[in-house]
Design an enzyme around this catalytic site. Sequence first.
Site, mmCIF file in Angstrom:
data_model
loop_
_atom_site.group_PDB
_atom_site.id
_atom_site.type_symbol
_atom_site.label_atom_id
_atom_site.label_comp_id
_atom_site.label_asym_id
_atom_site.label_seq_id
_atom_site.Cartn_x
_atom_site.Cartn_y
_atom_site.Cartn_z
ATOM 1 N N SER A 131 44.992 37.286 -39.930
ATOM 2 C CA SER A 131 45.610 35.992 -39.667
ATOM 3 C C SER A 131 45.474 35.111 -40.894
ATOM 4 O O SER A 131 44.610 35.323 -41.750
ATOM 5 C CB SER A 131 44.932 35.311 -38.483
ATOM 6 O OG SER A 131 43.647 34.826 -38.857
ATOM 7 N N ASP A 132 46.346 34.103 -40.988
ATOM 8 C CA ASP A 132 46.074 33.009 -41.908
ATOM 9 C C ASP A 132 44.866 32.265 -41.350
ATOM 10 O O ASP A 132 44.489 32.422 -40.180
ATOM 11 C CB ASP A 132 47.296 32.105 -42.037
ATOM 12 C CG ASP A 132 47.281 31.305 -43.344
ATOM 13 O OD1 ASP A 132 46.205 31.164 -43.959
ATOM 14 O OD2 ASP A 132 48.342 30.809 -43.734
ATOM 15 N N TRP A 133 44.279 31.425 -42.175
ATOM 16 C CA TRP A 133 43.029 30.781 -41.797
ATOM 17 C C TRP A 133 43.272 29.809 -40.642
ATOM 18 O O TRP A 133 44.076 28.881 -40.757
ATOM 19 C CB TRP A 133 42.415 30.094 -43.007
ATOM 20 C CG TRP A 133 41.470 30.970 -43.778
ATOM 21 C CD1 TRP A 133 40.218 30.616 -44.198
ATOM 22 C CD2 TRP A 133 41.648 32.334 -44.212
ATOM 23 N NE1 TRP A 133 39.614 31.677 -44.858
ATOM 24 C CE2 TRP A 133 40.469 32.738 -44.877
ATOM 25 C CE3 TRP A 133 42.680 33.245 -44.077
ATOM 26 C CZ2 TRP A 133 40.296 34.007 -45.407
ATOM 27 C CZ3 TRP A 133 42.523 34.517 -44.618
ATOM 28 C CH2 TRP A 133 41.350 34.876 -45.268
#
Length: 860
Positions: A250-252
């Site tokens: 995932s993105d952060w």
Amino acid sequence: MGISTAQSTRENGLPQHTATKQQQQQPQQLDIEQLLTQLTLEEKVSLTAGKDFWHTVPVPRLNIPSIRLSDGPNGVRGTRFFDAVPSTCLPCGTGLGATFDKDLLKRVGGLLADECRAKGAHMLLGPTINIPRAPLGGRGFESYSEDPYLAGILAGYYCQGVQDKGIVACPKHFACNDQEDQRMAFNAIVTERALREIYLAPFQIALKHCQAGAIMTAYNKINGTHAAENEHILKDILRGEWKWDGLITSDWFGTYSTTGAIKAGLDLEMPGPSRWRGDALMHAVTANKVKKSELNDRVRAVLRLVNSGLRTGIPENAPELELDRPEDRTLARQVAAQSQVLLKNEGNILPFDKDKRIAVIGPNSKIATISGGGSASLTPYYTVTPFEGVSAKASAGVEWAQGVYSHQMLPTIGSHLQTHDGREGFTIKLYNDPPEASHRELLEERTLTDSNVLFAGFDRQDLAHIWHVDAEGIFTAPESGLYDFGLCVYGTARLYIDDELIVDNVEDQRSGPSFIGCGTVEETGTKELVAGQHYKIFLRWASANSSTRVKPDGVVLFGHGGFRIAGCKRLDFDVSIMEAADLARSVDQVVLFTGLSGEWESEGQDRPHMNLPPSNDDLISAVLDANPNTVIVVQSGTPVAMPWADKAKAIVQAWFGGNETGNGIADVLYGDVNPSGKLPLTMPRRIQDNPAYSNYRCEGGRTLYGEDIYVGYRWYENIETAPLFPFGHGLSYTTFEMTNLELRQGGSNNLTVICQVENNGGRAGAQVVQVYVAAPKSQYVGRPVKELKGFTKVFLEAGETDKVEIDLDLVQATSYWDEIEDKWCSEAGTYKIMVGDSSAATNFLTKEATVEKTTWWSGL
């Protein structure tokens, strides 16, 4: 700070913790299937989320180490925002895209892989290959191009350069992460055809060239489902159709569910500690909402990543070191120069003469605009301003005028301060106790030069719920006058000058864009200063938990807080513009540096308009009136409005150029490097002309991709509207001629495009040969007028001719996405193969190629 280059490198130029012996002796690989029988459920769940901001979770009892990830995409930050170890900063994504140079992008990837080794990172979070469908996207500067073929090919070579040296590349953000407005919430409503042909295509093309080891999902929804739990793009397309088996992260803070994300194929939730995959995932498994086999698939992917990390020879939790090799500086300068795009050069004003006096004017002249803002930013080893670059080459004197400012917030002041013992910068002292405490125990003291301080990646374990910093430095006023001082905080703070309160940012705080949306607006104050006099700048700051303001919806809070101290002398723009015009009138050579910066183009916010900062256009017009031969250099990552473009005789698009910004620009201005950059983005005359004008931003939770497949030059050609500067455009100090177009067809799929390229001018230089394919009219779908399907860059000495060959996969080059059949379709017919030097070339070489039968296909 990192240790010196001499300490941190060996003879081979690589950090000590990647010594040759370690590289030669491969560490033992994990037996993944055996481990799956030994791991407990709790351990399996823990492996599917990060340990902290930059590391995966280790399992010491089974000898599973932690793997380090790091931003990317134009430099390797390491694990710290606060007081980070410096690194090489390369030109922004659009600057890299402007090179149109595959081999150069591969070398860029190799340099970044070496920087990863220096920072102890096993995986690089880049490249960014989203499609800037409008000029206003806050992260548009990170992306390569509006054209998916150009973006995908360059990304593939970049990933190859990274992975050839053992580091895992992670293209991002999959997919449609093309705006910052409500970036974690907006629903991209996009047709399947546009999704396939425009937004997924860069990833498809890049993965076909180089099987990147990881992919990062986007924050947004796609047709109703967040990307991180979107089975259509992750399971059906990426895993199923493309047969890709790397790690999906995932993105952060871009994970939004437990069961949905696991089932869709999201292997790793970042950052840690987990918000979704602790007890909640264990409960989902024991309740049979998530199959054990589905969890095992996620764990397999993480363990494969761990094995990739082990193969690098980089130790777990390695120290972060500096590299900064001479050859890296040379490459960074070469990339900065090759990214320059010469948009206009009427009367051959450029290149400049080193033996003539020159006036350097403008707000971007004495600042080093190296990068856009957000996760792409980093601490560079050094910077070179345009003024410094020009001054290093000019031999007949350099005059300077500010003209106007271009900052959004006041410029940071840290590098203009001195400590009490005469060192550059300012000191910070950390305490758990507030200033009014009778006894304050000093926890730590540091000297910093950057007064934009974010305490992220700062891992002291002894900090109180609310802790405090006193910051102090000495400012020597360079001129007498009224100075403005500014203070942004993520937390609370008061700023004093010689014990006089100048800015109070404690009470009645107002939320603003600072610290990626976590902080306040800039509060300001003024003080009259006298030239040469020393003033004590003093800040009392308390950490994020001291603030009682209501945080904006949708903003992810991270780190302990931050502060930004800024200031400069106030200018009377009318007077300073007149002074700049007078200077321009007095010399033969004038260069004016204007543009944007990481404040205007940044993760977390889109631009509200295409305009340059206030009064910049007034300055440019006044200087052009005073000296019509003034060269305008624009630094921005995305297009800006140029109402003076017809008046200016010479314009250079310089992007954000990394460490070597000033040298790269000066190399082109003085002709030591012949410009060869080409626009990877169409530059519209006005914002209303761009294809997403009516459909940009989030409305009611959704963004309609109403332009469909007609993004960038496809739109302008479809509606027959000429932009200010077309895609692929870029001039040279020499002239090229393309002749003798031939097509050689081998079998049904392979087409080789052959032509002669002659440098018939007086200088050595490089030309980008661009191949476009124009489809016949179809009874089934509309097709763009033409599309880029091949390119190559050729360097020629003056008078030299070379034969260029570009191979096309004819089926792929002629295909569109058939939404009825749910496959790619190469329709039978006669296609034009067009070879030129831009999308709007006036002298295309054209021949026809025939596709004998209609073919449907899928996969990479």
